[in-house]
Design a protein around this motif. Structure first.
Motif, PDB file in Angstrom:
ATOM      1  N   HIS A  45       1.038  -1.253   0.589  1.00  0.00           N
ATOM      2  CA  HIS A  45      -0.051   0.146  -0.351  1.00  0.00           C
ATOM      3  C   HIS A  45       1.097   1.346   0.312  1.00  0.00           C
ATOM      4  O   HIS A  45       0.577   1.863  -0.340  1.00  0.00           O
ATOM      5  N   SER A  46       2.092   1.732   0.261  1.00  0.00           N
ATOM      6  CA  SER A  46       3.015   2.292   0.366  1.00  0.00           C
ATOM      7  C   SER A  46       4.654   2.231  -0.530  1.00  0.00           C
ATOM      8  O   SER A  46       4.895   3.529  -0.872  1.00  0.00           O
ATOM      9  N   ARG A  47       3.519   1.481  -0.940  1.00  0.00           N
ATOM     10  CA  ARG A  47       4.525   2.139  -2.719  1.00  0.00           C
ATOM     11  C   ARG A  47       4.182   3.362  -3.910  1.00  0.00           C
ATOM     12  O   ARG A  47       3.387   3.644  -3.435  1.00  0.00           O
ATOM     13  N   PRO A  48       5.008   3.301  -4.313  1.00  0.00           N
ATOM     14  CA  PRO A  48       4.125   4.476  -4.826  1.00  0.00           C
ATOM     15  C   PRO A  48       3.988   4.151  -6.293  1.00  0.00           C
ATOM     16  O   PRO A  48       4.126   3.092  -6.588  1.00  0.00           O
ATOM     17  N   GLY A  49       3.539   5.223  -7.099  1.00  0.00           N
ATOM     18  CA  GLY A  49       2.919   4.902  -8.239  1.00  0.00           C
ATOM     19  C   GLY A  49       0.764   4.902  -8.583  1.00  0.00           C
ATOM     20  O   GLY A  49       0.465   5.032  -9.747  1.00  0.00           O
ATOM     21  N   LEU A  50       0.576   4.866  -7.009  1.00  0.00           N
ATOM     22  CA  LEU A  50      -0.513   5.049  -6.645  1.00  0.00           C
ATOM     23  C   LEU A  50      -1.062   5.603  -5.673  1.00  0.00           C
ATOM     24  O   LEU A  50      -0.295   5.550  -4.859  1.00  0.00           O
ATOM     25  N   ASP A  51      -1.653   6.647  -5.374  1.00  0.00           N
ATOM     26  CA  ASP A  51      -1.715   7.268  -4.212  1.00  0.00           C
ATOM     27  C   ASP A  51      -2.895   6.656  -3.793  1.00  0.00           C
ATOM     28  O   ASP A  51      -3.217   5.623  -4.038  1.00  0.00           O
ATOM     29  N   ALA A  52      -2.575   6.645  -1.995  1.00  0.00           N
ATOM     30  CA  ALA A  52      -3.857   5.469  -1.146  1.00  0.00           C
ATOM     31  C   ALA A  52      -5.370   5.822  -1.757  1.00  0.00           C
ATOM     32  O   ALA A  52      -5.522   5.064  -1.714  1.00  0.00           O
ATOM     33  N   ALA A  53      -5.858   7.438  -1.989  1.00  0.00           N
ATOM     34  CA  ALA A  53      -7.349   6.674  -2.639  1.00  0.00           C
ATOM     35  C   ALA A  53      -7.251   5.788  -3.989  1.00  0.00           C
ATOM     36  O   ALA A  53      -8.526   4.872  -4.145  1.00  0.00           O
ATOM     37  N   ARG A  54      -6.319   5.651  -4.719  1.00  0.00           N
ATOM     38  CA  ARG A  54      -6.711   5.079  -6.116  1.00  0.00           C
ATOM     39  C   ARG A  54      -6.504   3.553  -5.207  1.00  0.00           C
ATOM     40  O   ARG A  54      -7.003   2.702  -5.829  1.00  0.00           O
ATOM     41  N   ARG A  55      -5.314   3.330  -4.001  1.00  0.00           N
ATOM     42  CA  ARG A  55      -5.338   2.121  -3.679  1.00  0.00           C
ATOM     43  C   ARG A  55      -6.472   1.364  -3.119  1.00  0.00           C
ATOM     44  O   ARG A  55      -6.760   0.490  -3.741  1.00  0.00           O
ATOM     45  N   GLU A  56      -7.331   2.550  -2.941  1.00  0.00           N
ATOM     46  CA  GLU A  56      -8.133   2.106  -1.499  1.00  0.00           C
ATOM     47  C   GLU A  56      -9.747   1.485  -3.104  1.00  0.00           C
ATOM     48  O   GLU A  56     -10.269   0.229  -2.477  1.00  0.00           O
ATOM     49  N   LEU A  57      -9.593   2.874  -4.125  1.00  0.00           N
ATOM     50  CA  LEU A  57     -10.129   1.713  -4.943  1.00  0.00           C
ATOM     51  C   LEU A  57     -10.326   0.554  -5.625  1.00  0.00           C
ATOM     52  O   LEU A  57     -11.195   0.040  -5.543  1.00  0.00           O
ATOM     53  N   VAL A  58      -8.782   0.156  -5.922  1.00  0.00           N
ATOM     54  CA  VAL A  58      -8.534  -1.251  -6.234  1.00  0.00           C
ATOM     55  C   VAL A  58      -9.192  -1.879  -4.997  1.00  0.00           C
ATOM     56  O   VAL A  58      -9.409  -3.353  -4.965  1.00  0.00           O
ATOM     57  N   THR A  59      -8.816  -2.675  -4.247  1.00  0.00           N
ATOM     58  CA  THR A  59      -8.989  -2.829  -3.589  1.00  0.00           C
ATOM     59  C   THR A  59     -10.342  -3.105  -3.202  1.00  0.00           C
ATOM     60  O   THR A  59     -10.765  -3.642  -2.430  1.00  0.00           O
ATOM     61  N   ILE A  60     -11.152  -2.020  -2.657  1.00  0.00           N
ATOM     62  CA  ILE A  60     -12.553  -2.177  -2.790  1.00  0.00           C
ATOM     63  C   ILE A  60     -13.108  -3.151  -3.247  1.00  0.00           C
ATOM     64  O   ILE A  60     -13.987  -3.933  -3.370  1.00  0.00           O
ATOM     65  N   GLY A  61     -12.585  -2.948  -4.758  1.00  0.00           N
ATOM     66  CA  GLY A  61     -13.032  -3.875  -6.276  1.00  0.00           C
ATOM     67  C   GLY A  61     -13.176  -5.241  -6.133  1.00  0.00           C
ATOM     68  O   GLY A  61     -13.622  -6.168  -5.669  1.00  0.00           O
ATOM     69  N   VAL A  62     -11.349  -5.494  -5.506  1.00  0.00           N
ATOM     70  CA  VAL A  62     -10.840  -7.043  -5.311  1.00  0.00           C
ATOM     71  C   VAL A  62     -12.341  -7.730  -3.463  1.00  0.00           C
ATOM     72  O   VAL A  62     -12.620  -8.134  -3.812  1.00  0.00           O
TER      73      VAL A  62
END
Length: 148
Positions: A57-74
């Motif tokens: 989750h702390s990787r660069p490349g996506l901000d926290a909001a976009r990472r949360e969207l991906v996680t929500i979809g999964v």
């Protein structure tokens, strides 16, 4: 942990910082879940913090909001993830997503995850928004002609 204690502490610190960022000023049930898990499997919460949040989750490349969207979809696609959805929906809001974006993200899952999982996820969205006292999500514009 021989030889990697510093690296492991760094991973944990990064993960804990990301979780704190996502929790904002409203601690989530994640903390209580981790406490309960630690009673049975002390390494499981640590591994979740280090790996899921400190490494991924702390990787660069996506901000926290976009990472949360991906996680929500999964989580929607997996089903039976209400507890995790609450945390990630709340984290998404704290990361800057709007209630309308959460609703659209859940709707986007419909053709891929199906009605039961999408409906269950939308009920979780409703509860999270209600608990936060967020304003209601405005209805999207209709494509039907208004009644005359």
């Amino acid at each position: 942990m021989t030889g990697t204690d510093g690296a492991e502490r760094g991973r944990f610190a990064r993960g804990a910082a990301r979780i704190a960022e996502l929790e904002g000023d409203r601690p989530q049930p994640r903390r209580e879940a981790y406490r309960l898990l630690a009673e049975v499997a002390p390494d499981l919460p640590r591994l979740a913090v280090e790996f899921a949040y400190g490494d991924v989750h702390s990787r660069p490349g996506l901000d926290a909001a976009r990472r949360e969207l991906v996680t929500i979809g999964v989580l929607i696609a997996l089903g039976d993830t209400e507890r995790q959805l609450v945390s990630h929906l709340t984290g998404g809001l704290n990361a800057g997503l709007t209630s309308g974006e959460l609703v659209e993200a859940v709707l986007q899952a419909l053709p891929y995850a199906g009605f039961p999982r999408t409906i269950n996820a939308m009920l979780v969205v409703r509860q999270v928004l209600q608990d936060r006292a967020d304003p209601p999500v405005p209805a999207p514009p209709t494509t039907e002609a208004p009644p005359t």
